[in-house]
Design a protein around this motif. Structure first.
Motif, PDB file in Angstrom:
ATOM      1  N   LEU A 101      63.203 -23.676  48.058  1.00 53.97           N
ATOM      2  CA  LEU A 101      63.240 -22.225  48.231  1.00 53.97           C
ATOM      3  C   LEU A 101      61.840 -21.636  48.260  1.00 53.97           C
ATOM      4  CD1 LEU A 101      64.915 -19.591  48.331  1.00 53.97           C
ATOM      5  CD2 LEU A 101      64.791 -19.547  45.833  1.00 53.97           C
ATOM      6  N   PHE A 102      60.963 -22.124  47.393  1.00 51.18           N
ATOM      7  CA  PHE A 102      59.593 -21.604  47.366  1.00 51.18           C
ATOM      8  C   PHE A 102      58.894 -21.817  48.704  1.00 51.18           C
ATOM      9  CE2 PHE A 102      55.158 -23.041  47.039  1.00 51.18           C
ATOM     10  CZ  PHE A 102      54.559 -21.808  46.861  1.00 51.18           C
ATOM     11  N   TRP A 103      58.894 -23.057  49.198  1.00 48.57           N
ATOM     12  CA  TRP A 103      58.183 -23.360  50.436  1.00 48.57           C
ATOM     13  C   TRP A 103      58.805 -22.635  51.626  1.00 48.57           C
ATOM     14  CZ3 TRP A 103      53.554 -25.295  50.939  1.00 48.57           C
ATOM     15  CH2 TRP A 103      53.025 -26.075  49.925  1.00 48.57           C
ATOM     16  N   ALA A 104      60.126 -22.634  51.682  1.00 47.75           N
ATOM     17  CA  ALA A 104      60.813 -22.007  52.813  1.00 47.75           C
ATOM     18  C   ALA A 104      60.599 -20.499  52.829  1.00 47.75           C
ATOM     19  CB  ALA A 104      62.302 -22.343  52.750  1.00 47.75           C
ATOM     20  N   ALA A 105      60.802 -19.851  51.666  1.00 47.29           N
ATOM     21  CA  ALA A 105      60.645 -18.397  51.595  1.00 47.29           C
ATOM     22  C   ALA A 105      59.192 -17.986  51.778  1.00 47.29           C
ATOM     23  CB  ALA A 105      61.178 -17.883  50.262  1.00 47.29           C
ATOM     24  N   ASP A 106      58.259 -18.801  51.285  1.00 48.85           N
ATOM     25  CA  ASP A 106      56.832 -18.475  51.394  1.00 48.85           C
ATOM     26  C   ASP A 106      56.398 -18.448  52.860  1.00 48.85           C
ATOM     27  OD1 ASP A 106      54.194 -18.076  50.023  1.00 48.85           O
ATOM     28  OD2 ASP A 106      53.716 -19.916  51.105  1.00 48.85           O
ATOM     29  N   HIS A 107      56.780 -19.452  53.633  1.00 48.33           N
ATOM     30  CA  HIS A 107      56.420 -19.477  55.047  1.00 48.33           C
ATOM     31  C   HIS A 107      57.195 -18.414  55.824  1.00 48.33           C
ATOM     32  CE1 HIS A 107      54.301 -23.191  54.191  1.00 48.33           C
ATOM     33  NE2 HIS A 107      53.858 -23.201  55.437  1.00 48.33           N
ATOM     34  N   TRP A 108      58.429 -18.217  55.478  1.00 53.04           N
ATOM     35  CA  TRP A 108      59.252 -17.206  56.152  1.00 53.04           C
ATOM     36  C   TRP A 108      58.620 -15.827  56.035  1.00 53.04           C
ATOM     37  CZ3 TRP A 108      64.580 -15.169  54.086  1.00 53.04           C
ATOM     38  CH2 TRP A 108      65.200 -14.406  55.081  1.00 53.04           C
ATOM     39  N   THR A 109      58.291 -15.430  54.820  1.00 55.97           N
ATOM     40  CA  THR A 109      57.712 -14.104  54.606  1.00 55.97           C
ATOM     41  C   THR A 109      56.302 -14.001  55.173  1.00 55.97           C
ATOM     42  OG1 THR A 109      57.011 -14.791  52.376  1.00 55.97           O
ATOM     43  CG2 THR A 109      59.114 -13.632  52.560  1.00 55.97           C
ATOM     44  N   SER A 110      55.557 -15.090  55.167  1.00 56.19           N
ATOM     45  CA  SER A 110      54.204 -15.061  55.734  1.00 56.19           C
ATOM     46  C   SER A 110      54.252 -14.801  57.237  1.00 56.19           C
ATOM     47  CB  SER A 110      53.478 -16.379  55.460  1.00 56.19           C
ATOM     48  OG  SER A 110      53.254 -16.552  54.075  1.00 56.19           O
ATOM     49  N   TYR A 111      55.164 -15.471  57.941  1.00 59.80           N
ATOM     50  CA  TYR A 111      55.302 -15.253  59.377  1.00 59.80           C
ATOM     51  C   TYR A 111      55.794 -13.832  59.660  1.00 59.80           C
ATOM     52  CZ  TYR A 111      54.971 -20.361  59.903  1.00 59.80           C
ATOM     53  OH  TYR A 111      54.546 -21.669  59.884  1.00 59.80           O
ATOM     54  N   VAL A 112      56.744 -13.373  58.845  1.00 58.67           N
ATOM     55  CA  VAL A 112      57.265 -12.012  59.012  1.00 58.67           C
ATOM     56  C   VAL A 112      56.144 -10.992  58.862  1.00 58.67           C
ATOM     57  CG1 VAL A 112      58.678 -10.237  57.900  1.00 58.67           C
ATOM     58  CG2 VAL A 112      59.660 -12.473  58.380  1.00 58.67           C
ATOM     59  N   THR A 113      55.333 -11.139  57.826  1.00 54.41           N
ATOM     60  CA  THR A 113      54.247 -10.196  57.579  1.00 54.41           C
ATOM     61  C   THR A 113      53.248 -10.185  58.729  1.00 54.41           C
ATOM     62  OG1 THR A 113      54.450 -10.448  55.175  1.00 54.41           O
ATOM     63  CG2 THR A 113      52.352  -9.600  56.020  1.00 54.41           C
ATOM     64  N   SER A 114      52.861 -11.365  59.190  1.00 57.99           N
ATOM     65  CA  SER A 114      51.874 -11.459  60.268  1.00 57.99           C
ATOM     66  C   SER A 114      52.373 -10.770  61.537  1.00 57.99           C
ATOM     67  CB  SER A 114      51.575 -12.932  60.553  1.00 57.99           C
ATOM     68  OG  SER A 114      50.560 -13.059  61.518  1.00 57.99           O
ATOM     69  N   LEU A 115      53.620 -11.019  61.917  1.00 59.75           N
ATOM     70  CA  LEU A 115      54.172 -10.401  63.125  1.00 59.75           C
ATOM     71  C   LEU A 115      54.381  -8.899  62.942  1.00 59.75           C
ATOM     72  CD1 LEU A 115      56.776 -13.107  64.242  1.00 59.75           C
ATOM     73  CD2 LEU A 115      54.471 -12.704  65.124  1.00 59.75           C
ATOM     74  N   HIS A 116      54.692  -8.474  61.720  1.00 61.96           N
ATOM     75  CA  HIS A 116      54.838  -7.040  61.455  1.00 61.96           C
ATOM     76  C   HIS A 116      53.516  -6.300  61.633  1.00 61.96           C
ATOM     77  CE1 HIS A 116      58.907  -7.511  60.067  1.00 61.96           C
ATOM     78  NE2 HIS A 116      58.972  -6.257  59.672  1.00 61.96           N
ATOM     79  N   ILE A 117      52.434  -6.893  61.146  1.00 58.18           N
ATOM     80  CA  ILE A 117      51.127  -6.253  61.280  1.00 58.18           C
ATOM     81  C   ILE A 117      50.748  -6.126  62.752  1.00 58.18           C
ATOM     82  CG2 ILE A 117      48.692  -6.339  60.651  1.00 58.18           C
ATOM     83  CD1 ILE A 117      50.554  -5.849  58.302  1.00 58.18           C
ATOM     84  N   GLY A 157      60.047 -20.843  60.294  1.00 62.66           N
ATOM     85  CA  GLY A 157      59.390 -21.010  59.009  1.00 62.66           C
ATOM     86  C   GLY A 157      60.307 -21.513  57.915  1.00 62.66           C
ATOM     87  N   PHE A 158      61.395 -20.813  57.682  1.00 59.25           N
ATOM     88  CA  PHE A 158      62.277 -21.163  56.567  1.00 59.25           C
ATOM     89  C   PHE A 158      62.940 -22.521  56.761  1.00 59.25           C
ATOM     90  CE2 PHE A 158      66.026 -21.222  53.963  1.00 59.25           C
ATOM     91  CZ  PHE A 158      65.696 -20.493  52.828  1.00 59.25           C
ATOM     92  N   ILE A 159      63.555 -22.727  57.916  1.00 59.62           N
ATOM     93  CA  ILE A 159      64.338 -23.954  58.142  1.00 59.62           C
ATOM     94  C   ILE A 159      63.473 -25.218  58.114  1.00 59.62           C
ATOM     95  CG2 ILE A 159      65.766 -25.189  59.824  1.00 59.62           C
ATOM     96  CD1 ILE A 159      66.992 -22.517  60.607  1.00 59.62           C
ATOM     97  N   PRO A 160      62.328 -25.274  58.847  1.00 61.36           N
ATOM     98  CA  PRO A 160      61.511 -26.504  58.778  1.00 61.36           C
ATOM     99  C   PRO A 160      61.018 -26.808  57.370  1.00 61.36           C
ATOM    100  CG  PRO A 160      60.852 -25.150  60.639  1.00 61.36           C
ATOM    101  CD  PRO A 160      61.780 -24.312  59.814  1.00 61.36           C
ATOM    102  N   MET A 161      60.585 -25.783  56.643  1.00 65.23           N
ATOM    103  CA  MET A 161      60.078 -26.018  55.288  1.00 65.23           C
ATOM    104  C   MET A 161      61.195 -26.516  54.366  1.00 65.23           C
ATOM    105  SD  MET A 161      56.917 -25.384  55.647  1.00 65.23           S
ATOM    106  CE  MET A 161      57.095 -25.804  57.383  1.00 65.23           C
ATOM    107  N   TRP A 162      62.380 -25.974  54.548  1.00 66.58           N
ATOM    108  CA  TRP A 162      63.512 -26.408  53.725  1.00 66.58           C
ATOM    109  C   TRP A 162      63.812 -27.891  53.968  1.00 66.58           C
ATOM    110  CZ3 TRP A 162      66.243 -23.745  50.002  1.00 66.58           C
ATOM    111  CH2 TRP A 162      67.401 -24.372  49.521  1.00 66.58           C
ATOM    112  N   ILE A 163      63.636 -28.351  55.189  1.00 63.92           N
ATOM    113  CA  ILE A 163      63.926 -29.743  55.538  1.00 63.92           C
ATOM    114  C   ILE A 163      62.809 -30.673  55.085  1.00 63.92           C
ATOM    115  CG2 ILE A 163      64.271 -31.346  57.473  1.00 63.92           C
ATOM    116  CD1 ILE A 163      65.596 -29.022  58.991  1.00 63.92           C
ATOM    117  N   TRP A 164      61.571 -30.258  55.257  1.00 64.49           N
ATOM    118  CA  TRP A 164      60.435 -31.154  55.052  1.00 64.49           C
ATOM    119  C   TRP A 164      59.897 -31.189  53.629  1.00 64.49           C
ATOM    120  CZ3 TRP A 164      57.348 -29.260  59.958  1.00 64.49           C
ATOM    121  CH2 TRP A 164      57.967 -29.775  61.098  1.00 64.49           C
ATOM    122  N   PHE A 165      60.222 -30.200  52.809  1.00 66.34           N
ATOM    123  CA  PHE A 165      59.631 -30.133  51.472  1.00 66.34           C
ATOM    124  C   PHE A 165      60.683 -30.372  50.394  1.00 66.34           C
ATOM    125  CE2 PHE A 165      56.289 -28.335  53.887  1.00 66.34           C
ATOM    126  CZ  PHE A 165      55.126 -28.441  53.132  1.00 66.34           C
TER     127      PHE A 165
END
Length: 366
Positions: A101-117, A157-165
């Motif tokens: 959850l940490f890795w998946a949510a961290d990358h998910w929100t990071s991508y969301v923030t970058s695209l929002h800006i 972001g979320f799905i790959p991190m959930w699988i790989w970490f």
């Protein structure tokens, strides 16, 4: 972080960590209060905007609400990152679900923030360059774009991190790449895939948006300054040397507010995401064969994560600094409990005074 070469036995086994006890405590002093502040500050900002009819009409405030949701999720998972880097470094004591959850949510929100800006900067450019077209932009369109951003970031972001970490495999080869990473980390078999993914995903979601934002932001300021110069020249040609009209003053205030709002949001974004994305590229490529390399790796990762959390804590403050309307609404919201408390106290004092002294005297409101 000090005492980084000392033995720090968290798991009752003798092991030299790339950090000391004071380093773990110092990182907690920074991260945990920021997590609590980010939780409440972003939640308050979301409530203030959504409950205000004036603020909720702005497309920019709708994006700010979405950004606050992203930062709110980051604040919630922040303690998991600290546990991973300190007391859970050797043995992740929580269920593996929380590691994923940490890795998946961290990358998910990071991508969301970058695209929002990036979206924020593009719409701000449109509002300055073509005000008439901007007026046609409805909240529904922005909501649809924001929903697409969350969906794309989830898939990439979320799905790959959930699988790989997950929890580090026990068969990780001694001395191999990532041997000295924390227990909650990338699966060894996925290292090569992740290295390719990082180059593509980080370029797409971080570096291209950063370059675009750095081009768009100065362009907005240039357009505004050119228009002001043109308006001044027209007044001089028309022989109107008096002070600007009230309408023009209001327009300049709005333009100033727009530039300040964009500047603080972009600045906060750059503060957190440039070091963080650069560190993640380094972490997947640089070796950690010596204790000194491990110390540098751990210290760099901790500092960049603190900067990332700091930028997310600054965001609610900067939103209020850049907008007087939001600042006033926030003050009004924060005063509500105090007013109720004072009014209750006043009523009690009034009743007690009238019953004991039989006097019309009322309590004093603070």
């Amino acid at each position: 972080m000090d005492e980084s070469t000392n033995e720090y036995n968290m798991t009752n086994v003798s092991h030299v960590h790339p950090f000391g006890k004071n380093g773990a405590i110092a990182s907690a002093v920074f991260l945990l209060p920021m997590s609590v502040f980010g939780l409440f500050a972003n939640l308050i900002t979301i409530i203030v905007i959504t409950r205000s009819k004036k603020l909720s009409k702005s497309v920019f405030n709708l994006m700010i609400v979405s950004l606050c949701v992203s930062d709110l999720i980051s604040a919630i998972i922040s303690p998991l990152s600290h546990h991973r880097r300190t007391w859970g470094f050797d043995h992740w004591i929580l269920p593996e679900f929380f590691c994923k959850l940490f890795w998946a949510a961290d990358h998910w929100t990071s991508y969301v923030t970058s695209l929002h800006i990036l979206l924020f900067a593009c719409i701000r450019l449109a509002s300055v360059k073509s005000p008439t077209k901007y007026e046609r932009l409805k909240n529904k369109y922005v909501k649809d774009i924001v929903a697409v951003i969350w969906f794309v970031a989830f898939g990439c972001g979320f799905i790959p991190m959930w699988i790989w970490f997950g929890i580090k495999a026990s068969d990780r080869p001694a001395g191999g790449h990532g041997t000295n990473w924390p227990d909650c980390t990338l699966y060894y078999a996925r290292i090569e895939q992740f290295q390719v993914y990082v180059k593509i995903a980080y370029t797409t979601f971080f570096y291209i948006p950063m370059i675009a934002i750095l081009i768009i932001s100065p362009s907005i300021a240039i357009i505004i300054m050119k228009r002001r110069k043109t308006r001044l020249q027209r007044r001089n040609i028309d022989g109107v040397n008096a002070c600007p009209s009230e309408f023009e003053v209001k327009r300049q205030k709005k333009e100033n507010s727009a530039m300040v709002q964009l500047a603080v949001i972009v600045g906060s974004y750059m503060l957190g995401y440039i070091p963080s994305s650069a560190y993640l590229l380094y972490a997947t490529a640089a070796p950690q064969s010596t204790l000194q390399e491990q110390i540098f790796h751990w210290t760099s990762g901790t500092i960049t994560y603190i900067l990332l959390r700091l930028s997310e804590c600054l965001n609610p403050i900067l939103y209020n600094v850049a907008s007087s309307k939001m600042r006033n609404e926030t003050k009004s919201f924060l005063r509500i409990p105090a007013k109720k408390c004072c009014s209750i106290g006043t009523d009690v004092n009034s009743v007690s005074s009238s019953s004991v002294m039989n006097s019309p005297r009322r309590g004093i409101k603070l």
